[in-house]
Design a protein around this motif. Structure first.
Motif, short mmCIF file in Angstrom:
data_model
loop_
_atom_site.label_atom_id
_atom_site.label_comp_id
_atom_site.label_asym_id
_atom_site.label_seq_id
_atom_site.Cartn_x
_atom_site.Cartn_y
_atom_site.Cartn_z
N GLN A 1 44.65 35.17 50.32
CA GLN A 1 45.41 35.23 51.56
C GLN A 1 46.38 34.07 51.62
N ALA A 2 47.64 34.40 51.64
CA ALA A 2 48.70 33.41 51.75
C ALA A 2 48.98 33.14 53.23
N PRO A 3 49.55 31.98 53.54
CA PRO A 3 49.86 31.66 54.94
C PRO A 3 50.73 32.72 55.59
N GLY A 4 50.29 33.19 56.74
CA GLY A 4 51.07 34.17 57.47
C GLY A 4 50.97 35.58 56.95
N LYS A 5 50.12 35.80 55.96
CA LYS A 5 50.00 37.14 55.37
C LYS A 5 48.57 37.64 55.45
N GLU A 6 48.41 38.93 55.29
CA GLU A 6 47.08 39.51 55.28
C GLU A 6 46.41 39.25 53.93
N ARG A 7 45.09 39.28 53.96
CA ARG A 7 44.35 39.11 52.72
C ARG A 7 44.60 40.33 51.83
N GLU A 8 44.74 40.07 50.54
CA GLU A 8 45.04 41.16 49.60
C GLU A 8 44.12 41.10 48.40
N PHE A 9 43.91 42.26 47.84
CA PHE A 9 43.10 42.42 46.64
C PHE A 9 43.80 41.78 45.45
N VAL A 10 43.02 41.10 44.61
CA VAL A 10 43.56 40.50 43.39
C VAL A 10 42.97 41.16 42.15
N ALA A 11 41.64 41.16 42.07
CA ALA A 11 40.99 41.69 40.87
C ALA A 11 39.54 42.02 41.19
N ALA A 12 38.94 42.90 40.39
CA ALA A 12 37.54 43.25 40.56
C ALA A 12 36.95 43.57 39.20
N ILE A 13 35.62 43.45 39.15
CA ILE A 13 34.90 43.73 37.90
C ILE A 13 33.60 44.44 38.24
N SER A 14 33.26 45.43 37.45
CA SER A 14 32.04 46.18 37.69
C SER A 14 30.81 45.32 37.39
N TRP A 15 29.64 45.83 37.78
CA TRP A 15 28.43 45.03 37.61
C TRP A 15 28.16 44.67 36.16
N SER A 16 28.54 45.55 35.25
CA SER A 16 28.29 45.30 33.84
C SER A 16 29.41 44.50 33.18
N GLY A 17 30.53 44.42 33.88
CA GLY A 17 31.71 43.81 33.26
C GLY A 17 32.52 44.79 32.44
N GLY A 18 32.07 46.02 32.39
CA GLY A 18 32.73 47.00 31.54
C GLY A 18 34.04 47.54 32.10
N SER A 19 34.22 47.39 33.40
CA SER A 19 35.45 47.88 34.03
C SER A 19 36.07 46.76 34.85
N THR A 20 37.35 46.62 34.73
CA THR A 20 38.08 45.63 35.51
C THR A 20 39.30 46.28 36.16
N TYR A 21 39.69 45.72 37.28
CA TYR A 21 40.80 46.28 38.06
C TYR A 21 41.67 45.11 38.54
N TYR A 22 42.97 45.34 38.57
CA TYR A 22 43.88 44.27 38.95
C TYR A 22 44.96 44.79 39.88
N ALA A 23 45.39 43.91 40.76
CA ALA A 23 46.59 44.19 41.53
C ALA A 23 47.79 44.13 40.61
N ALA A 24 48.79 44.91 40.91
CA ALA A 24 49.97 44.97 40.05
C ALA A 24 50.64 43.60 39.94
N SER A 25 50.55 42.81 40.99
CA SER A 25 51.23 41.52 41.00
C SER A 25 50.62 40.50 40.06
N VAL A 26 49.38 40.73 39.63
CA VAL A 26 48.72 39.75 38.76
C VAL A 26 48.37 40.33 37.39
N ARG A 27 48.50 41.62 37.24
CA ARG A 27 48.11 42.25 35.97
C ARG A 27 48.91 41.65 34.82
N GLY A 28 48.19 41.29 33.77
CA GLY A 28 48.82 40.66 32.61
C GLY A 28 48.84 39.14 32.69
N ARG A 29 48.62 38.59 33.88
CA ARG A 29 48.58 37.14 34.04
C ARG A 29 47.18 36.62 34.37
N TYR A 30 46.41 37.42 35.09
CA TYR A 30 45.08 37.04 35.50
C TYR A 30 44.05 37.84 34.69
#
Length: 126
Positions: free
Chosen positions: A39-68
């Motif tokens: 959550q940046a100042p003055g903005k709503e909280r946004e999704f960045v990344a997630a990982i499944s319980w096993s670590g086998g699946s990961t998900y990223y916001a478009a703004s961070v994909r390839g960097r995070y």
């Protein structure tokens, strides 16, 4: 009940890297999917990344994909967020969260999560 504590925040120059950690209490960490939000100042909280319980699946916001990169070590009850090529617009409070149930929405909505940490500040200077 799961308690989450983030660490690794700080000040970094644009183009730099940081790694966040989120340590979880409890013996059932490996059964939770984990996510990072920001959550940046003055903005709503946004999704960045997630990982499944096993670590086998990961998900990223478009703004961070390839960097995070999100990863987890279930033996250490810890989830990580490696952040590279940081930009001033990445400045925000970063918070980790735990989800008990499987998500059909790629763990993107905040409502998928049951437990939240307090957050850690990341500031990227230009």
């Amino acid at each position: 009940q799961v308690q989450l504590v983030e660490s690794g925040g700080g000040l970094v120059q644009a183009g730099g890297s940081l790694r966040l950690s989120c340590a979880a209490s409890g013996r059932t960490f490996s059964s939770y999917a984990m996510g990072w939000f920001r959550q940046a100042p003055g903005k709503e909280r946004e999704f960045v990344a997630a990982i499944s319980w096993s670590g086998g699946s990961t998900y990223y916001a478009a703004s961070v994909r390839g960097r995070y990169r999100i990863s987890r070590d279930n033996a250490k009850n810890t989830v990580y967020l490696q952040m590279n090529s940081l930009r001033p617009e990445d400045t925000a409070v970063y918070t980790c969260a735990a989800a008990r149930r499987e998500s059909s929405l790629y763990y993107t909505p905040e409502t998928e999560y049951d437990y939240w940490g307090q957050g850690t500040q990341i500031t990227v200077s230009s």
